[in-house]
Motif scaffolding. Sequence first.
Motif, PDB file in Angstrom:
ATOM      1  N   GLU A  11       1.205  -1.145   0.011  1.00  0.00           N
ATOM      2  CA  GLU A  11       0.034  -0.121  -0.128  1.00  0.00           C
ATOM      3  C   GLU A  11       0.910   1.133  -0.295  1.00  0.00           C
ATOM      4  O   GLU A  11       0.876   2.251  -0.532  1.00  0.00           O
ATOM      5  CB  GLU A  11      -0.461  -0.161   1.295  1.00  0.00           C
ATOM      6  N   GLN A  12       2.245   1.397   1.265  1.00  0.00           N
ATOM      7  CA  GLN A  12       2.940   2.629   0.774  1.00  0.00           C
ATOM      8  C   GLN A  12       3.284   2.917  -0.331  1.00  0.00           C
ATOM      9  O   GLN A  12       3.740   3.265  -1.232  1.00  0.00           O
ATOM     10  CB  GLN A  12       3.824   2.101   2.055  1.00  0.00           C
TER      11      GLN A  12
ATOM     12  N   SER B 136       0.980   4.082  -2.998  1.00  0.00           N
ATOM     13  CA  SER B 136       1.039   5.559  -2.917  1.00  0.00           C
ATOM     14  C   SER B 136       2.014   6.715  -3.188  1.00  0.00           C
ATOM     15  O   SER B 136       1.467   7.999  -3.385  1.00  0.00           O
ATOM     16  CB  SER B 136       0.845   6.055  -1.409  1.00  0.00           C
TER      17      SER B 136
ATOM     18  N   TYR C 160      -7.461  -1.764  -4.363  1.00  0.00           N
ATOM     19  CA  TYR C 160      -7.349  -0.592  -3.563  1.00  0.00           C
ATOM     20  C   TYR C 160      -7.790   1.013  -5.090  1.00  0.00           C
ATOM     21  O   TYR C 160      -7.673   0.259  -6.303  1.00  0.00           O
ATOM     22  CB  TYR C 160      -5.958  -0.863  -3.577  1.00  0.00           C
TER      23      TYR C 160
ATOM     24  N   LEU D 229      -7.068   4.390  -5.780  1.00  0.00           N
ATOM     25  CA  LEU D 229      -6.098   5.552  -6.518  1.00  0.00           C
ATOM     26  C   LEU D 229      -7.047   6.468  -6.380  1.00  0.00           C
ATOM     27  O   LEU D 229      -7.247   6.464  -7.863  1.00  0.00           O
ATOM     28  CB  LEU D 229      -5.123   5.110  -7.047  1.00  0.00           C
TER      29      LEU D 229
ATOM     30  N   GLN E 243      -4.030  12.819  -5.796  1.00  0.00           N
ATOM     31  CA  GLN E 243      -3.180  12.161  -5.217  1.00  0.00           C
ATOM     32  C   GLN E 243      -2.800  11.170  -4.971  1.00  0.00           C
ATOM     33  O   GLN E 243      -1.470  10.388  -4.799  1.00  0.00           O
ATOM     34  CB  GLN E 243      -2.755  12.778  -4.190  1.00  0.00           C
ATOM     35  N   CYS E 244      -3.460  10.088  -5.253  1.00  0.00           N
ATOM     36  CA  CYS E 244      -3.565   8.725  -5.145  1.00  0.00           C
ATOM     37  C   CYS E 244      -2.980   7.728  -4.638  1.00  0.00           C
ATOM     38  O   CYS E 244      -2.221   6.509  -4.170  1.00  0.00           O
ATOM     39  CB  CYS E 244      -2.469   8.599  -6.645  1.00  0.00           C
ATOM     40  N   ARG E 245      -3.157   8.284  -3.231  1.00  0.00           N
ATOM     41  CA  ARG E 245      -3.260   7.061  -2.067  1.00  0.00           C
ATOM     42  C   ARG E 245      -3.969   5.536  -2.281  1.00  0.00           C
ATOM     43  O   ARG E 245      -5.154   5.747  -2.356  1.00  0.00           O
ATOM     44  CB  ARG E 245      -3.793   8.365  -1.021  1.00  0.00           C
ATOM     45  N   ALA E 246      -3.754   5.490  -2.057  1.00  0.00           N
ATOM     46  CA  ALA E 246      -4.039   4.076  -1.703  1.00  0.00           C
ATOM     47  C   ALA E 246      -5.188   3.543  -0.607  1.00  0.00           C
ATOM     48  O   ALA E 246      -4.374   3.830   0.740  1.00  0.00           O
ATOM     49  CB  ALA E 246      -2.569   2.572  -1.717  1.00  0.00           C
ATOM     50  N   GLU E 247      -6.347   3.333  -0.773  1.00  0.00           N
ATOM     51  CA  GLU E 247      -7.816   3.213   0.115  1.00  0.00           C
ATOM     52  C   GLU E 247      -7.886   1.647  -0.454  1.00  0.00           C
ATOM     53  O   GLU E 247      -8.622   1.028  -1.669  1.00  0.00           O
ATOM     54  CB  GLU E 247      -8.046   4.115   0.353  1.00  0.00           C
TER      55      GLU E 247
END
Length: 147
Positions: A59-60, A63, A134, A136, A140-144
């Motif tokens: 995930e990191q 992101s 996930y 994105l 910003q495309c933070r993985a959620e």
Amino acid sequence: MPMSVSLQSSSPATDSAGFTLLEVLVVLAILGLAAAAVGPRLAAMYDSIAFAMTRETLEQDLSALPYQAFVAGTDMVLGETPKGAQLADGAVPATLVLPDGWNLDVPQPIWFRASGFCSGGTVVVTVGEISETYILRAPQCRAEAAP
């Protein structure tokens, strides 16, 4: 006046302190049973923690792709581009290092621009029979994790 002094001798058999062999064996048997009951669960707990840590690292890494594109100063794409389509000038495929047995599926290519923004999209990670989606979200495309 006569004085009499009597010395009482203590018997070693009545003053002994410590544990008998039987008591020690009973305690060891109880400890052995407890270890046998807990041991297999510890191995399963270790596997669960290792899986969670690897998933969190992935995930990191997902992101961090916009930042990698920004630092490199080039556009990146995650996923396969349609056959015959050319990448934009200077664009490179984004790569993620996956552990053995982990698969990454990107239904639509996700573009990470040199400006640090991305087009957004979904990523499906599969490990054996476990599958996690996930999202994105642009820009910003933070993985959620998908609900």
